[in-house]
Write a protein that holds these residues in place. Structure first.
Motif, PDB file in Angstrom:
ATOM      1  N   GLY A 142      54.386  51.607  15.550  1.00  0.00           N
ATOM      2  CA  GLY A 142      55.410  50.552  15.589  1.00  0.00           C
ATOM      3  C   GLY A 142      56.524  50.766  16.604  1.00  0.00           C
ATOM      4  O   GLY A 142      57.561  50.104  16.531  1.00  0.00           O
ATOM      5  N   SER A 143      56.333  51.667  17.572  1.00  0.00           N
ATOM      6  CA  SER A 143      57.406  51.957  18.526  1.00  0.00           C
ATOM      7  C   SER A 143      57.443  50.920  19.635  1.00  0.00           C
ATOM      8  O   SER A 143      56.616  49.996  19.682  1.00  0.00           O
ATOM      9  N   ASN A 144      58.430  51.068  20.527  1.00  0.00           N
ATOM     10  CA  ASN A 144      58.618  50.079  21.587  1.00  0.00           C
ATOM     11  C   ASN A 144      58.685  50.736  22.965  1.00  0.00           C
ATOM     12  O   ASN A 144      59.541  50.383  23.770  1.00  0.00           O
ATOM     13  N   PHE A 145      57.804  51.695  23.227  1.00  0.00           N
ATOM     14  CA  PHE A 145      57.757  52.267  24.579  1.00  0.00           C
ATOM     15  C   PHE A 145      57.489  51.143  25.578  1.00  0.00           C
ATOM     16  O   PHE A 145      56.563  50.337  25.380  1.00  0.00           O
ATOM     17  N   ASN A 146      58.315  51.081  26.624  1.00  0.00           N
ATOM     18  CA  ASN A 146      58.114  50.112  27.706  1.00  0.00           C
ATOM     19  C   ASN A 146      57.398  50.846  28.841  1.00  0.00           C
ATOM     20  O   ASN A 146      57.986  51.721  29.496  1.00  0.00           O
ATOM     21  N   LEU A 147      56.155  50.478  29.077  1.00  0.00           N
ATOM     22  CA  LEU A 147      55.327  51.222  30.046  1.00  0.00           C
ATOM     23  C   LEU A 147      55.896  51.170  31.462  1.00  0.00           C
ATOM     24  O   LEU A 147      55.640  52.061  32.270  1.00  0.00           O
ATOM     25  N   GLN A 148      56.675  50.129  31.736  1.00  0.00           N
ATOM     26  CA  GLN A 148      57.247  50.013  33.084  1.00  0.00           C
ATOM     27  C   GLN A 148      58.345  51.039  33.329  1.00  0.00           C
ATOM     28  O   GLN A 148      58.742  51.252  34.468  1.00  0.00           O
ATOM     29  N   LEU A 149      58.824  51.652  32.272  1.00  0.00           N
ATOM     30  CA  LEU A 149      59.899  52.631  32.430  1.00  0.00           C
ATOM     31  C   LEU A 149      59.350  54.059  32.535  1.00  0.00           C
ATOM     32  O   LEU A 149      60.099  55.031  32.427  1.00  0.00           O
ATOM     33  N   PHE A 150      58.034  54.158  32.715  1.00  0.00           N
ATOM     34  CA  PHE A 150      57.397  55.473  32.880  1.00  0.00           C
ATOM     35  C   PHE A 150      56.533  55.462  34.121  1.00  0.00           C
ATOM     36  O   PHE A 150      55.970  54.449  34.508  1.00  0.00           O
ATOM     37  N   ARG A 151      56.433  56.657  34.718  1.00  0.00           N
ATOM     38  CA  ARG A 151      55.613  56.815  35.893  1.00  0.00           C
ATOM     39  C   ARG A 151      54.573  57.903  35.645  1.00  0.00           C
ATOM     40  O   ARG A 151      54.898  58.949  35.068  1.00  0.00           O
ATOM     41  N   HIS A 152      53.344  57.620  36.057  1.00  0.00           N
ATOM     42  CA  HIS A 152      52.279  58.618  35.958  1.00  0.00           C
ATOM     43  C   HIS A 152      52.491  59.704  37.021  1.00  0.00           C
ATOM     44  O   HIS A 152      52.761  59.405  38.167  1.00  0.00           O
ATOM     45  N   ARG A 153      52.345  60.948  36.610  1.00  0.00           N
ATOM     46  CA  ARG A 153      52.473  62.077  37.541  1.00  0.00           C
ATOM     47  C   ARG A 153      51.308  63.032  37.346  1.00  0.00           C
ATOM     48  O   ARG A 153      50.966  63.368  36.207  1.00  0.00           O
ATOM     49  N   SER A 154      50.729  63.504  38.441  1.00  0.00           N
ATOM     50  CA  SER A 154      49.791  64.618  38.294  1.00  0.00           C
ATOM     51  C   SER A 154      50.303  65.731  39.199  1.00  0.00           C
ATOM     52  O   SER A 154      50.812  65.471  40.285  1.00  0.00           O
ATOM     53  N   VAL A 191      43.829  53.708  37.945  1.00  0.00           N
ATOM     54  CA  VAL A 191      43.135  53.761  36.649  1.00  0.00           C
ATOM     55  C   VAL A 191      43.607  54.967  35.831  1.00  0.00           C
ATOM     56  O   VAL A 191      43.818  54.866  34.615  1.00  0.00           O
ATOM     57  N   THR A 192      43.803  56.104  36.504  1.00  0.00           N
ATOM     58  CA  THR A 192      44.272  57.288  35.777  1.00  0.00           C
ATOM     59  C   THR A 192      45.689  57.063  35.253  1.00  0.00           C
ATOM     60  O   THR A 192      46.025  57.482  34.135  1.00  0.00           O
ATOM     61  N   ALA A 193      46.512  56.356  36.031  1.00  0.00           N
ATOM     62  CA  ALA A 193      47.864  56.024  35.558  1.00  0.00           C
ATOM     63  C   ALA A 193      47.781  55.159  34.300  1.00  0.00           C
ATOM     64  O   ALA A 193      48.503  55.394  33.319  1.00  0.00           O
ATOM     65  N   ALA A 194      46.876  54.177  34.308  1.00  0.00           N
ATOM     66  CA  ALA A 194      46.723  53.296  33.136  1.00  0.00           C
ATOM     67  C   ALA A 194      46.216  54.089  31.930  1.00  0.00           C
ATOM     68  O   ALA A 194      46.655  53.877  30.793  1.00  0.00           O
ATOM     69  N   PHE A 195      45.296  55.019  32.196  1.00  0.00           N
ATOM     70  CA  PHE A 195      44.741  55.888  31.140  1.00  0.00           C
ATOM     71  C   PHE A 195      45.865  56.729  30.520  1.00  0.00           C
ATOM     72  O   PHE A 195      45.992  56.825  29.294  1.00  0.00           O
ATOM     73  N   ASN A 196      46.699  57.284  31.371  1.00  0.00           N
ATOM     74  CA  ASN A 196      47.800  58.128  30.897  1.00  0.00           C
ATOM     75  C   ASN A 196      48.790  57.292  30.075  1.00  0.00           C
ATOM     76  O   ASN A 196      49.160  57.646  28.954  1.00  0.00           O
ATOM     77  N   LYS A 197      49.188  56.142  30.613  1.00  0.00           N
ATOM     78  CA  LYS A 197      50.175  55.300  29.914  1.00  0.00           C
ATOM     79  C   LYS A 197      49.629  54.676  28.635  1.00  0.00           C
ATOM     80  O   LYS A 197      50.395  54.317  27.735  1.00  0.00           O
ATOM     81  N   ASN A 198      48.304  54.532  28.560  1.00  0.00           N
ATOM     82  CA  ASN A 198      47.709  53.923  27.368  1.00  0.00           C
ATOM     83  C   ASN A 198      48.061  54.688  26.093  1.00  0.00           C
ATOM     84  O   ASN A 198      48.070  54.113  25.004  1.00  0.00           O
ATOM     85  N   VAL A 199      48.391  55.970  26.240  1.00  0.00           N
ATOM     86  CA  VAL A 199      48.757  56.722  25.040  1.00  0.00           C
ATOM     87  C   VAL A 199      50.031  56.128  24.422  1.00  0.00           C
ATOM     88  O   VAL A 199      50.191  56.102  23.198  1.00  0.00           O
ATOM     89  N   LEU A 200      50.908  55.603  25.281  1.00  0.00           N
ATOM     90  CA  LEU A 200      52.144  54.980  24.767  1.00  0.00           C
ATOM     91  C   LEU A 200      51.830  53.658  24.068  1.00  0.00           C
ATOM     92  O   LEU A 200      52.432  53.329  23.040  1.00  0.00           O
ATOM     93  N   THR A 201      50.885  52.904  24.625  1.00  0.00           N
ATOM     94  CA  THR A 201      50.455  51.653  23.974  1.00  0.00           C
ATOM     95  C   THR A 201      49.868  51.956  22.595  1.00  0.00           C
ATOM     96  O   THR A 201      50.119  51.244  21.624  1.00  0.00           O
ATOM     97  N   ARG A 202      49.084  53.029  22.539  1.00  0.00           N
ATOM     98  CA  ARG A 202      48.490  53.406  21.252  1.00  0.00           C
ATOM     99  C   ARG A 202      49.577  53.755  20.232  1.00  0.00           C
ATOM    100  O   ARG A 202      49.503  53.340  19.069  1.00  0.00           O
ATOM    101  N   ILE A 203      50.580  54.510  20.670  1.00  0.00           N
ATOM    102  CA  ILE A 203      51.667  54.898  19.756  1.00  0.00           C
ATOM    103  C   ILE A 203      52.435  53.650  19.321  1.00  0.00           C
ATOM    104  O   ILE A 203      52.778  53.500  18.140  1.00  0.00           O
TER     105      ILE A 203
END
Ligand code: AVJ
Length: 331
Positions: A238-250, A221-233
């Motif tokens: 109008g950008s095209n961030f592909n969430l699969q090309l990023f990894r959540h890190r803490s 869930v925290t990974a999804a929360f972190n990546k959601n910022v890219l979905t928002r952008i």
């Protein structure tokens, strides 16, 4: 703060708060994005889900403190007619315990809830008005982090007999570096008179693995929360961030006593952000730093509050000593 449904022309997009922050953060080195960007409607929903995760002890620990000590906390503010203000109220899920305690001492209560997330405030207002008929909720959508100047103009004039209690709980202050945290607390102090109070809730330093797990849960869930910022952008700019090309890190940064969250690029890639006319190049393993969550000691909290013009009069902790609640009187 409102979401944009259509793309604005370049110059206008860069002038929106989101556009300006994305432009600043993704053209900096190292790359970063401010954590307030997390809280669109979906991010606010994901944060609520985080607060119920087994690994995320933060919310439960603070709720335990309020469940045990809400009456004691409210009594320690002294007499007078309390008026409550909360910074970063969110959905105010723990605040009800304090409102209830206050309502045991006075019939009616005005509660000013300030937050950057409109969706969270709408929920909070509906629920609190329904559950606590004695409470009048005054929601205010505002970014209090650049100074209560903005929000401050919208705060009411003081009534002759009122005693103000500001709530800054949930370790929201943990998002800010010391100088910024101090600025926020001094802003709060400016809204208060001697005898008024601030209740500050901060997460405390503890075993490293416990802290790390809280920001990297098994359910993702925290990974999804972190990546959601890219979905928002993507949606707003109008950008095209592909969430699969990023990894959540803490990671735990021991020198700075903070958990850091990052989005790590899995490959070398270039992402175009049309509304900003910006190309963002990311090397493989390069990260976008999306959040700091500072963890405190009693000494650090006391020193910070003292420098902001407060004196800590009481403190409360959960049974494990993982989270601290500090009642700071304006001096
Ligand atoms: C809302 C800033 C207190 O730092 O623990 C939770 C945000 N980020 N999981 C925190 C958060 C990832 C949270 N605060």
């Amino acid at each position: 703060m409102h979401a944009l449904n259509v793309l604005l022309p370049l110059s206008e997009a860069a002038q929106t708060a989101v556009g300006a922050e994305v432009l600043r953060g993704l053209s900096s080195r190292p790359k970063s994005l401010s954590p307030w960007l997390f809280y669109d409607a979906e991010g606010s929903r994901l944060f609520e889900e985080i607060t119920e995760l087994p690994e995320y002890y933060v919310t439960r620990a603070e709720r335990e403190i309020f469940a045990n000590y809400a009456d004691d906390i409210v009594a320690a503010t002294g007499g007078g007619n309390l008026r409550l203000f909360e910074l970063g109220a969110g959905t105010a899920s723990k605040t009800g315990l304090l409102l209830q305690a206050a309502l045991r001492r006075q019939d009616r209560l005005v509660y000013h809830a300030i937050d950057i997330s409109e969706s969270a405030l709408v929920k909070a207002t509906e629920r609190l008005q329904r559950d606590f008929p004695g409470v009048t909720v005054e929601p205010l959508v505002a970014d209090y982090t650049d100074g209560l100047g903005n929000a401050g103009q919208l705060l009411p004039h003081r009534l002759p007999d009122e005693r103000r209690l500001f709530l800054y709980i949930g370790s929201s202050i943990g998002n800010f570096e010391a100088t910024h945290a101090l600025r926020i607390l001094r802003d709060v102090r400016r809204q208060l008179m001697p005898g008024d109070a601030l209740l500050l809730g901060t997460d405390l330093v503890k075993d490293r693995q416990i802290m790390l797990d809280a920001y990297d849960d098994a359910a993702g869930v925290t990974a999804a929360f972190n990546k959601n910022v890219l979905t928002r952008i993507n949606r707003e700019l109008g950008s095209n961030f592909n969430l699969q090309l990023f990894r959540h890190r803490s990671r735990w940064n021991a020198d700075l006593s903070r958990i850091e969250m990052h989005l790590e690029s899995l490959i070398t890639q270039i992402v175009f952000i049309p509304a900003l006319d910006l190309q963002v190049r990311l090397a493989r393993a390069e990260t976008i730093h999306t959040e700091n969550s500072y963890k405190f000691t009693d000494e650090q909290v006391n020193a910070l509050l003292h420098r902001a013009g407060f004196e800590v009069s009481r403190q409360w902790k959960d049974a494990r000593g993982w989270f601290g609640e500090y009642l700071a009187l304006a001096v």
